[in-house]
Design an enzyme around this catalytic site. Structure first.
Site, PDB file in Angstrom:
ATOM      1  N   ASP A 141       0.697  -0.908   0.215  1.00 41.73           N
ATOM      2  CA  ASP A 141       0.353  -0.216   0.274  1.00 41.73           C
ATOM      3  C   ASP A 141       0.819   0.981  -0.295  1.00 41.73           C
ATOM      4  O   ASP A 141       0.316   2.311   0.698  1.00 41.73           O
ATOM      5  CB  ASP A 141      -0.930   0.116   1.009  1.00 41.73           C
ATOM      6  CG  ASP A 141      -2.122   1.006   1.231  1.00 41.73           C
ATOM      7  OD1 ASP A 141      -2.606   1.795   1.987  1.00 41.73           O
ATOM      8  OD2 ASP A 141      -2.114   1.621  -0.123  1.00 41.73           O
ATOM      9  N   LYS A 144       3.285   3.256  -5.747  1.00 37.31           N
ATOM     10  CA  LYS A 144       2.324   2.151  -6.581  1.00 37.31           C
ATOM     11  C   LYS A 144       3.480   1.738  -7.475  1.00 37.31           C
ATOM     12  O   LYS A 144       2.960   0.832  -8.242  1.00 37.31           O
ATOM     13  CB  LYS A 144       1.212   2.535  -7.332  1.00 37.31           C
ATOM     14  CG  LYS A 144       0.058   3.510  -6.138  1.00 37.31           C
ATOM     15  CD  LYS A 144       0.134   2.716  -4.972  1.00 37.31           C
ATOM     16  CE  LYS A 144      -0.395   3.442  -3.928  1.00 37.31           C
ATOM     17  NZ  LYS A 144      -0.602   2.784  -2.800  1.00 37.31           N
ATOM     18  N   ASP A 169      -3.303  -2.682  -2.975  1.00 33.03           N
ATOM     19  CA  ASP A 169      -4.087  -2.081  -2.285  1.00 33.03           C
ATOM     20  C   ASP A 169      -3.827  -0.991  -3.573  1.00 33.03           C
ATOM     21  O   ASP A 169      -3.083  -1.509  -4.400  1.00 33.03           O
ATOM     22  CB  ASP A 169      -3.547  -0.957  -1.510  1.00 33.03           C
ATOM     23  CG  ASP A 169      -5.429   0.214  -1.131  1.00 33.03           C
ATOM     24  OD1 ASP A 169      -5.495   0.948  -0.245  1.00 33.03           O
ATOM     25  OD2 ASP A 169      -6.154  -0.306  -1.410  1.00 33.03           O
ATOM     26  N   ASN A 170      -5.010  -0.304  -4.151  1.00 33.36           N
ATOM     27  CA  ASN A 170      -4.960   0.411  -5.081  1.00 33.36           C
ATOM     28  C   ASN A 170      -4.430  -0.049  -6.864  1.00 33.36           C
ATOM     29  O   ASN A 170      -3.740   0.471  -7.831  1.00 33.36           O
ATOM     30  CB  ASN A 170      -4.693   2.094  -4.737  1.00 33.36           C
ATOM     31  CG  ASN A 170      -4.510   2.295  -3.561  1.00 33.36           C
ATOM     32  OD1 ASN A 170      -3.164   1.878  -2.718  1.00 33.36           O
ATOM     33  ND2 ASN A 170      -5.441   2.651  -3.362  1.00 33.36           N
ATOM     34  N   GLU A 199     -11.516   4.192  -0.877  1.00 27.41           N
ATOM     35  CA  GLU A 199     -12.011   4.711   0.210  1.00 27.41           C
ATOM     36  C   GLU A 199     -12.902   5.651   0.369  1.00 27.41           C
ATOM     37  O   GLU A 199     -12.145   6.553  -0.627  1.00 27.41           O
ATOM     38  CB  GLU A 199     -10.597   4.607   1.004  1.00 27.41           C
ATOM     39  CG  GLU A 199      -9.260   5.549   0.738  1.00 27.41           C
ATOM     40  CD  GLU A 199      -8.276   4.755  -0.239  1.00 27.41           C
ATOM     41  OE1 GLU A 199      -8.915   3.540  -0.768  1.00 27.41           O
ATOM     42  OE2 GLU A 199      -7.100   5.592  -0.220  1.00 27.41           O
TER      43      GLU A 199
END
Ligand SMILES: O=C(CSCCNC(=O)c1cc(-c2ccc(F)cc2)cc(O)c1O)c1ccc(O)c(O)c1
Ligand SMILES: [Mg+2]
Length: 214
Positions: A141, A144, A169-170, A199
């Site tokens: 997380d 990236k 994540d993401n 989120e």
């Protein structure tokens, strides 16, 4: 000068959560970030997916890359069995300072070790520093564009074992296209996408779960 967003998040926890109650810390942060001020926590919707994968894996040694304010550290640590540990890596000292306080407020300081510094420098030192063999679970997380190089580094350092679960994540927003290519076209990983939402918003995002096959 004024307070920072992480400082205001900590204040919201101290005001609205109950000391030693991880769920109340999670709820206080989610309420604050949904109704007062957005922040880049994994959040409540993707958090439920994180919870379910964690419960399935039940890791003894977990690693998190990208602590931020400690929201997902609390989500992870609250579900760990006794004697299981979470190591979480944060590049930004200001974020780490807030995370330490939020994790302590939840009463989880004995299960979580926060390490400050660039993941690229810290990953190769993990075995000697923490006397560990490998991780059973990794939550990605952080930056990236570090997902691929740090995954390769974890492989090269022998920190992944057959069955280790990576959860990223993401992968849609902000996006980690290189990472998706890497784990989805790689015979050493079995990957699956969990569609969700960025989120506290209606934008699409999701988590990619990849099992290392050894
Ligand atoms: O943790 C860090 C600092 S970077 C924070 C990464 N996270 C994000 O950037 C992030 C961003 C967004 C988001 C932001 C604006 C939007 F419009 C939409 C989405 C959402 C998220 O869920 C995120 O996680 C670190 C750096 C280097 C290291 O080597 C290390 O170990 C750690
Ligand atoms: Mg994130």
């Amino acid at each position: 000068t004024g307070s920072s967003r992480p400082q205001r998040m900590l204040k919201a926890v101290q005001k609205n959560a109950t000391k030693g109650d991880p769920q109340s810390v999670i709820s206080a942060i989610d309420y604050y970030c949904r109704h007062k001020e957005w922040a880049m926590n994994v959040g409540d919707e993707k958090g439920l997916i994180l919870d379910s994968v964690l419960t399935e894996v039940n890791p003894s040694m977990a690693l998190e890359l990208g602590t931020y304010c400690g929201y997902s550290s609390v989500r992870i640590a609250r579900l760990l069995s006794p004697n299981s540990k979470l190591i979480t890596v944060e590049f930004n000292p200001a974020f780490a300072a807030i995370a330490r306080q939020i994790i302590a407020y939840a009463g989880l300081q004995d299960k979580v070790t926060i390490v400050e510094g660039p993941s690229a420098d810290l990953i190769p030192k993990m075995k000697e520093r923490f006397g560990l063999k490998s991780f059973d679970f990794v939550f990605l997380d952080h930056w990236k564009d570090r997902y691929v190089p740090d995954t390769k580094l974890l492989e090269e350092c022998g920190l992944l074992k057959k069955g280790t679960v990576l959860l990223a994540d993401n992968v849609i927003c902000p996006g980690a296209p290189e990472y998706l290519k890497y784990v989805r076209n790689n015979p050493r990983y079995e990957s699956r996408y969990y569609k969700s939402y960025l989120e506290y918003t209606k934008a699409e995002d999701g988590l990619e779960k990849s099992v290392f096959l050894g």
